[in-house]
Write an enzyme that holds these catalytic residues in place. Structure first.
Site, PDB file in Angstrom:
ATOM      1  N   GLU A  37       1.928  13.536  -1.265  1.00 52.45           N
ATOM      2  CA  GLU A  37       3.065  14.389  -1.869  1.00 52.45           C
ATOM      3  C   GLU A  37       2.027  15.488  -2.420  1.00 52.45           C
ATOM      4  OE1 GLU A  37       6.631  13.278  -4.008  1.00 52.45           O
ATOM      5  OE2 GLU A  37       4.956  12.053  -3.950  1.00 52.45           O
ATOM      6  N   TYR A 112       1.366   8.937   3.978  1.00 49.76           N
ATOM      7  CA  TYR A 112       2.490   9.663   2.576  1.00 49.76           C
ATOM      8  C   TYR A 112       3.904   8.626   2.936  1.00 49.76           C
ATOM      9  CZ  TYR A 112       6.040  10.470  -0.808  1.00 49.76           C
ATOM     10  OH  TYR A 112       7.308  10.733  -1.324  1.00 49.76           O
ATOM     11  N   ASP A 156      -0.253   5.851  -0.627  1.00 47.49           N
ATOM     12  CA  ASP A 156       1.238   6.055  -0.921  1.00 47.49           C
ATOM     13  C   ASP A 156       1.477   5.659   0.015  1.00 47.49           C
ATOM     14  OD1 ASP A 156       2.914   4.952  -2.105  1.00 47.49           O
ATOM     15  OD2 ASP A 156       3.510   7.337  -3.477  1.00 47.49           O
ATOM     16  N   ASN A 158       4.239   3.108  -0.361  1.00 44.52           N
ATOM     17  CA  ASN A 158       5.042   2.745  -1.009  1.00 44.52           C
ATOM     18  C   ASN A 158       5.900   1.787  -0.500  1.00 44.52           C
ATOM     19  OD1 ASN A 158       6.965   4.937  -2.741  1.00 44.52           O
ATOM     20  ND2 ASN A 158       6.392   6.470  -1.049  1.00 44.52           N
ATOM     21  N   ASP A 259       1.750  10.941 -11.854  1.00 45.55           N
ATOM     22  CA  ASP A 259       2.304  10.031 -11.846  1.00 45.55           C
ATOM     23  C   ASP A 259       2.150   8.458 -11.199  1.00 45.55           C
ATOM     24  OD1 ASP A 259       4.043  10.629  -9.669  1.00 45.55           O
ATOM     25  OD2 ASP A 259       5.369   9.676 -10.173  1.00 45.55           O
TER      26      ASP A 259
END
Length: 268
Positions: A37, A112, A156, A158, A259
């Protein structure tokens, strides 16, 4: 050969640099850092990381076709021998969601995976990506058996695979990232032959977390109400040489530059 590999979703590389990412990078002992990202073109990424590149870091990247979204990259102490962008699915070829690089007998991927949103077209897109990416992973794993290469796909994902992978799992059973079919898909990756290994979970069995993402909203970070969605999935031989896994959680909320927190694994 030993390697220290870090993965981190930077949530916008230019913002992360302004908040202290390059200071962290200067202190890092990693040989390879996978970024997700980045939300930047290749030029914007090089400009943002100029100070690191002047200190002999090398950079390869997959810029996103959609401005301000996605983007993956790999920073390394030594230049990559070869680089591949995408995972063979034309739908996502220029999405900036996957890049793969070879370093000697090691292949490193930075991923990602789409975040999705339950019962919307975004979830359909996520599941199409999952289907084609699992085929890519199967091919990668099978190829390592013949070539005796080590492979690790960082990033990531997710998806929180199990209840121990997020604090508020009871209230997220219908949320994208913890849906039954997503968890089953991830579990199948770990059960295939040859299988992938969730390195951090192998080194931290039967514990909550260690979480790697916390919402900026409310007191999620202060209460450690997070998700473990940033993984190192490694082929068996490499996973067996994993010595230590650490989530580099900021000491306080105001010291965060993303984050997500960097997830670092030391391989012998």
């Amino acid at each position: 050969m030993s390697h220290i590999i870090t993965t981190v979703n930077v949530n916008g590389v230019r913002a992360a640099v302004r908040k202290g990412m390059t200071d962290w990078l200067e202190r890092s002992s990693a040989d390879i850092v996978c970024l997700q990202e980045t939300r930047a073109s290749d030029k914007q990424l090089h400009d943002a990381l100029a100070s690191a590149l002047e200190e002999d870091w090398h950079l390869v990247s997959a810029e996103p076709s959609a401005k301000g979204r996605n983007g993956v990259a790999i920073l390394s102490r030594k230049p990559a021998d070869a680089v591949r962008i995408g995972h063979g699915d034309e739908e996502f070829a220029d999405a900036g969601r996957y890049i793969e690089a070879d370093f000697g007998d090691l292949t490193v991927g930075s991923l990602y995976l789409p975040s999705g949103e339950a019962q919307t077209p975004k979830q359909d897109e996520k599941e199409r990506f999952m289907a084609s990416f699992s085929r890519h992973l199967s091919g990668l794993a099978a190829g390592t058996v013949k070539s005796e290469r080590d492979v690790v796909v960082c990033g990531d994902w997710n998806i929180a695979h199990a209840e121990n992978d997020l604090k508020a799992w009871k209230t997220n059973r219908k949320s994208s990232g913890f849906l039954p079919n997503e968890r089953e898909w991830f579990g199948n990756l770990l059960a295939e032959d040859p299988a992938w290994v969730d390195v951090v979970r192998e080194l931290h069995p039967d514990v909550a977390g260690p979480y790697s993402w916390w919402s900026y909203r409310g007191k999620a970070f202060d209460n450690d109400s997070g998700w473990r969605i940033d993984y190192h999935l490694a082929t068996t031989g490499l996973a067996e040489r994993a010595k230590q896994a650490v989530v580099e959680r900021a000491e306080s909320y105001d010291l965060r530059w993303s984050d997500h927190a960097p997830v670092t694994v030391q391989y012998r």
